[in-house]
Design a protein around this motif. Sequence first.
Motif, short mmCIF file in Angstrom:
data_model
loop_
_atom_site.label_atom_id
_atom_site.label_comp_id
_atom_site.label_asym_id
_atom_site.label_seq_id
_atom_site.Cartn_x
_atom_site.Cartn_y
_atom_site.Cartn_z
N SER A 67 13.85 18.32 18.31
CA SER A 67 13.28 19.05 17.18
C SER A 67 13.03 18.12 16.02
O SER A 67 13.89 17.37 15.58
CB SER A 67 14.25 20.15 16.76
OG SER A 67 14.10 20.38 15.38
N LEU A 68 11.81 18.21 15.53
CA LEU A 68 11.40 17.37 14.41
C LEU A 68 12.13 17.76 13.13
O LEU A 68 12.48 16.91 12.32
CB LEU A 68 9.90 17.58 14.24
CG LEU A 68 9.13 16.52 13.52
CD1 LEU A 68 9.44 15.15 14.07
CD2 LEU A 68 7.65 16.82 13.69
N PRO A 75 15.66 30.17 21.46
CA PRO A 75 14.81 29.59 20.41
C PRO A 75 15.06 28.10 20.19
O PRO A 75 14.15 27.35 19.86
CB PRO A 75 15.18 30.38 19.16
CG PRO A 75 15.81 31.62 19.64
CD PRO A 75 16.35 31.38 21.01
N LYS A 76 16.29 27.67 20.43
CA LYS A 76 16.62 26.25 20.23
C LYS A 76 15.87 25.35 21.22
O LYS A 76 15.61 24.20 20.94
CB LYS A 76 18.11 26.03 20.46
CG LYS A 76 18.96 26.39 19.28
CD LYS A 76 20.34 25.80 19.49
CE LYS A 76 21.37 26.87 19.34
NZ LYS A 76 22.70 26.48 19.71
N ALA A 77 15.55 25.92 22.39
CA ALA A 77 14.92 25.11 23.43
C ALA A 77 13.40 25.17 23.37
O ALA A 77 12.72 24.37 24.02
CB ALA A 77 15.41 25.56 24.80
N VAL A 78 12.87 26.13 22.59
CA VAL A 78 11.43 26.34 22.59
C VAL A 78 10.68 25.10 22.10
O VAL A 78 9.61 24.74 22.60
CB VAL A 78 11.08 27.59 21.73
CG1 VAL A 78 9.59 27.64 21.43
CG2 VAL A 78 11.52 28.85 22.46
N GLU A 79 11.27 24.43 21.14
CA GLU A 79 10.63 23.23 20.56
C GLU A 79 10.39 22.15 21.62
O GLU A 79 9.43 21.41 21.55
CB GLU A 79 11.50 22.70 19.43
CG GLU A 79 10.89 21.60 18.62
CD GLU A 79 9.66 22.04 17.83
OE1 GLU A 79 8.97 21.16 17.34
OE2 GLU A 79 9.39 23.26 17.72
N GLU A 80 11.29 22.12 22.60
CA GLU A 80 11.14 21.14 23.66
C GLU A 80 9.89 21.43 24.50
O GLU A 80 9.21 20.52 24.94
CB GLU A 80 12.39 21.17 24.54
CG GLU A 80 12.47 20.02 25.49
CD GLU A 80 13.87 19.91 26.09
OE1 GLU A 80 14.41 18.81 26.07
OE2 GLU A 80 14.41 20.94 26.56
#
Lengths: 305, 289
Positions: free
Chosen positions: B72-73, B134-139
Motif C-alpha cells: 500500500s502506497l 479491504p487490506k488486500a485490495v490494494e495489492e
Amino acid sequence: MFSLTIWGDRGSMPTPGPDTVLFGGNTSCLEIRANGRLVIVDAGSGIRQLGDKLMREDIKKGPIDADIFVTHTHWDHIMGFPMFTPIYVPGTKLRIHGPITYEEDTLDKIFGAQLSYRYWPVRQEELGAKIEYEQIKETTMDLGGGLTVQTKYLNHPILCLGYRFEFEGKSIVTAYDTEPFRNVFPTDPADPQYDADAAREGEEAAREENEKLLRFYRGADILVHDTQYTAKEYVASKVGWGHSSFEYAVNAAHRTGVKRLLLFHHDPNRSDAELQELEIFYQERVRGKTALELEMAREGRTYIA
Amino acid sequence: MPGSENIRRVREYVVGMPSLPTTVTKVLEVCNNPKTSPIDLDNVIRLDPVLMGRVLKLINSAYYGLGTQVTSLARAIIMLGINTVKNLALSTAVVDRFSDKGAFRAINMDGFWRHSLCVGVTAKLIARRRGVDPKAVEEYFAAGLLHDVGKIPLNNALPDEYVRTMALADRERLPLFLAEKRALDLDHCEAGRVVAESWKLGGAIADAIAFHHTHESYRGDHGDVVRTVAVANYFANREGIGFSGNLFPDKPGPEVYGLLDMEKSWLEELEAPVAAEIEKAKVFLKLTH
C-alpha cells in the motif's frame, strides 16, 4: 560497565553563548562505552570535544577503534565530523553506519562531501584513518564483545534510525529525531481530498508504527528521546517537523517501563533558564506517579545504565 | 541466442527506467510543490506503474527481512515520510533518455498507460465485489497496474525488434506474448520478471507480472490475484480501453470465473465505474484526449 556520555544535545544548530552554558550548545553526539568498546552515536558538533578527549586519553592505550552510528544525515548530526581529530591519525579505525534516503546515494559520499575543498581544506581521500561506511536499515547487529544494536525507523522528514544498544542485560535506546507517526490522509468524508482506502490504511499504519516504537523503548535503562517542543508548541505549529513533545516522550517512557529518560535535542532558541524551568515542571508533574526518572540531557554528563 | 542478448538489453534499460511520459508532467508538478498534499502524492504515483513499482521497491527493500511485503502506497508514505517518497518520485520522473521523437515505437505509451490503469482499477473492483479483505485490495490494484510492466523495456530498449514482433502478431493473428516469444525469444512476462527482480517485488505482484498469460498452469500462492489480473486484462482488451499492443488477446476459460467464485456478467457492471475512474485520472493529469 555500560555508560553513556553526552557530548552534544542541542537540536538543529550549535548555540554557543551565555544562555547555553548549563545544558550545552553542541549538536548531537553521544559516547557509549561497553567495557572497552567505544560506540559513538552521531557526529554533530559535540564530536569535536569527544575527539579531543580520545586523543588525550584513549590514544595512549592504542589506536582509536570505534563504531559511529548516525541517526540520519541532516547537517546538525554530521557537521562535527571534519573536526573529529582521530580521522587525521593513521591507525584509527572507524566503521560508520547509518541510513540513507535513496539507494543511489551512498553514506560515504554524503559524509565525504563535507571533506571536499569547497567546504574544508582536507579531502576525504587524505585522511589518516581507515574508514568503512555501511548503509543500514531496520536490523539487528552483533557488534561483538556482548554488545548488540537493534535499529528502528523513526518519523522524521528523512530516513532516520533509532538505536537500541544492549549489553549485559542493560539497554540504552536513542529515539531522535522523531515525532509520533500520524495519519497524514484526511479522515473526514466531507474533505474534498478524502479517500476511504487511504484514510483507513493511514490510520492503521500510524497505529502499528507507534506500537512498534513503544516496543522498541520497552524496559530501557536509559532512553534518549527527542523533546524539542512542548505539546502546546507542537500542536500550534510544529506538526510534521519531525520532533516530539516533552509530553509524548514522558508518557511513552512511563508506559513502556523505561527507567531513566533523557530529554534531548533541545530547541536552539531554548535558554538554560527555560530548560531548567521545563525540567522542574515535568519532574514535578510525574512525581509519585511513576518510577521513571527524567532529566534534561546535559552536555558533559555521564550516565551508567 | 537472441534471448540472452535481448535480456541483457532489457536489464540495462531497467536500471534507469523512467516514468511514463503521460504522467511525467503531473509528477513533476506535484513533487516540486512544497505544499503537495499526501493524497495528491498518492494519486500521482498510483497512476504510473514505474513510479509505483519503484516506491514499492523502496519500502520493501527498507523493510527487507521483516517478513511482510508492503503493497500500500498510503502506508509507504506514512512509514517513509512524504519527502522521501516525493524525492524518489522526482528522481524517477525524468524524461525518457530513449525518447527520440522521430523514432517509431510499437506501443504508444499513452495507450499503454490507459490499459495498465484500466487493469489495475478493474482488478481492484473485482476484488471488492468478491469481498476480499479491504487490506488486500490494494495489492490487486498494484498487480493490475504493473502486470504489463515488462513491455516498457521491450518497447523502448528493443524498439525495432518490437515493431517487427507486433507485425508478426498481426500477420499470424497471435496473442502478443506468443509473438514475442517467437520473435524475441523473450516475452513481456519474462521481461517483467527482470523488472520485478530489479525492484525486489515478490509475492502476488511479481506472480501477476510473470503469469497473467499462463494463469491456467499457475500453482503458486497467489492464484486469486493472478487470475483476477488475467480477467481484468481480458476485460480491458475486450473493451478497448487503452492499448497495450495485444490485438488478439487470449481469453480466460470459464473455469477461471469458477475458481474466483465470480460471475462473468459482473464485468458488464464494471464498465461504468472503470470508465469513471479513468476519467478521474485524466482530469487529474489534465489530459485532453
